[in-house]
Write a protein that holds these residues in place. Sequence first.
Motif, PDB file in Angstrom:
ATOM      1  N   TYR A  72     117.271  86.829  42.961  1.00  0.00           N
ATOM      2  CA  TYR A  72     117.469  86.933  41.562  1.00  0.00           C
ATOM      3  C   TYR A  72     118.973  86.448  41.584  1.00  0.00           C
ATOM      4  CZ  TYR A  72     113.427  89.506  40.728  1.00  0.00           C
ATOM      5  OH  TYR A  72     112.164  90.097  40.493  1.00  0.00           O
ATOM      6  N   GLU A  76     120.627  86.949  35.956  1.00  0.00           N
ATOM      7  CA  GLU A  76     119.219  87.622  35.906  1.00  0.00           C
ATOM      8  C   GLU A  76     119.617  89.087  35.639  1.00  0.00           C
ATOM      9  OE1 GLU A  76     116.009  84.569  37.219  1.00  0.00           O
ATOM     10  OE2 GLU A  76     117.256  85.536  38.773  1.00  0.00           O
ATOM     11  N   ARG A  79     121.108  90.019  32.657  1.00  0.00           N
ATOM     12  CA  ARG A  79     120.221  90.358  31.485  1.00  0.00           C
ATOM     13  C   ARG A  79     119.397  91.473  31.641  1.00  0.00           C
ATOM     14  NH1 ARG A  79     119.684  84.741  32.157  1.00  0.00           N
ATOM     15  NH2 ARG A  79     117.744  84.919  33.067  1.00  0.00           N
ATOM     16  N   ALA A  80     118.978  91.859  32.815  1.00  0.00           N
ATOM     17  CA  ALA A  80     118.208  93.159  33.520  1.00  0.00           C
ATOM     18  C   ALA A  80     118.995  94.271  32.698  1.00  0.00           C
ATOM     19  CB  ALA A  80     117.737  93.165  34.691  1.00  0.00           C
ATOM     20  N   GLU A 114     112.141  92.909  36.836  1.00  0.00           N
ATOM     21  CA  GLU A 114     111.365  92.167  35.932  1.00  0.00           C
ATOM     22  C   GLU A 114     110.984  92.805  34.746  1.00  0.00           C
ATOM     23  OE1 GLU A 114     107.885  91.015  38.484  1.00  0.00           O
ATOM     24  OE2 GLU A 114     109.176  89.940  39.620  1.00  0.00           O
ATOM     25  N   LEU A 117     114.034  92.558  32.597  1.00  0.00           N
ATOM     26  CA  LEU A 117     114.017  91.225  32.310  1.00  0.00           C
ATOM     27  C   LEU A 117     113.138  90.931  30.819  1.00  0.00           C
ATOM     28  CD1 LEU A 117     114.393  88.989  35.304  1.00  0.00           C
ATOM     29  CD2 LEU A 117     116.095  89.377  33.474  1.00  0.00           C
TER      30      LEU A 117
END
Length: 152
Positions: A72, A76, A79-80, A114, A117
């Motif tokens: 990752y 990212e 953003r998570a 995930e 995200l």
Amino acid sequence: MSRDGPFSASDGGVGPTSAPSAPDARPDGPVAVRADVVQPIFAYWQQVMAKPKAKLDAKRRSAIAARLKDGYTPAELQRAIDGCRASAWHQGRNDRGRAFDDIALICRDAAHVEQFLALAADQRAEQAALDAFLNPDPDPLEGEFHVVRSRP
């Protein structure tokens, strides 16, 4: 700090010898994580979650570093963090009245990253729809316009 955080495309945030060509580019496999990459991600989490006094302990450092090693990117993970912030449930509007927003939870494993995200993507899509509704095309009218004045 911007929403994109302190990471540039040339930095990429991870990698022992070469930097990815874009901030979201994934390396070809697990890589060594530079120690200076974990701190800015943690600082971003502190800012977004309004927890300026939180400490970067071994558990938090390990969780962030493990996700970076999984491939990752720092962008990212940011953003998570944004996805967790956008989740009412994770911010304490749940049956327990308790926030579940620690960086160790966000970076616990790939499934959590995930999940957050996806929440961030949903929030961005909702925001884009709202922006489109509130700010329609600024030039929708065409043709000539005349001012009509009433007679006294």
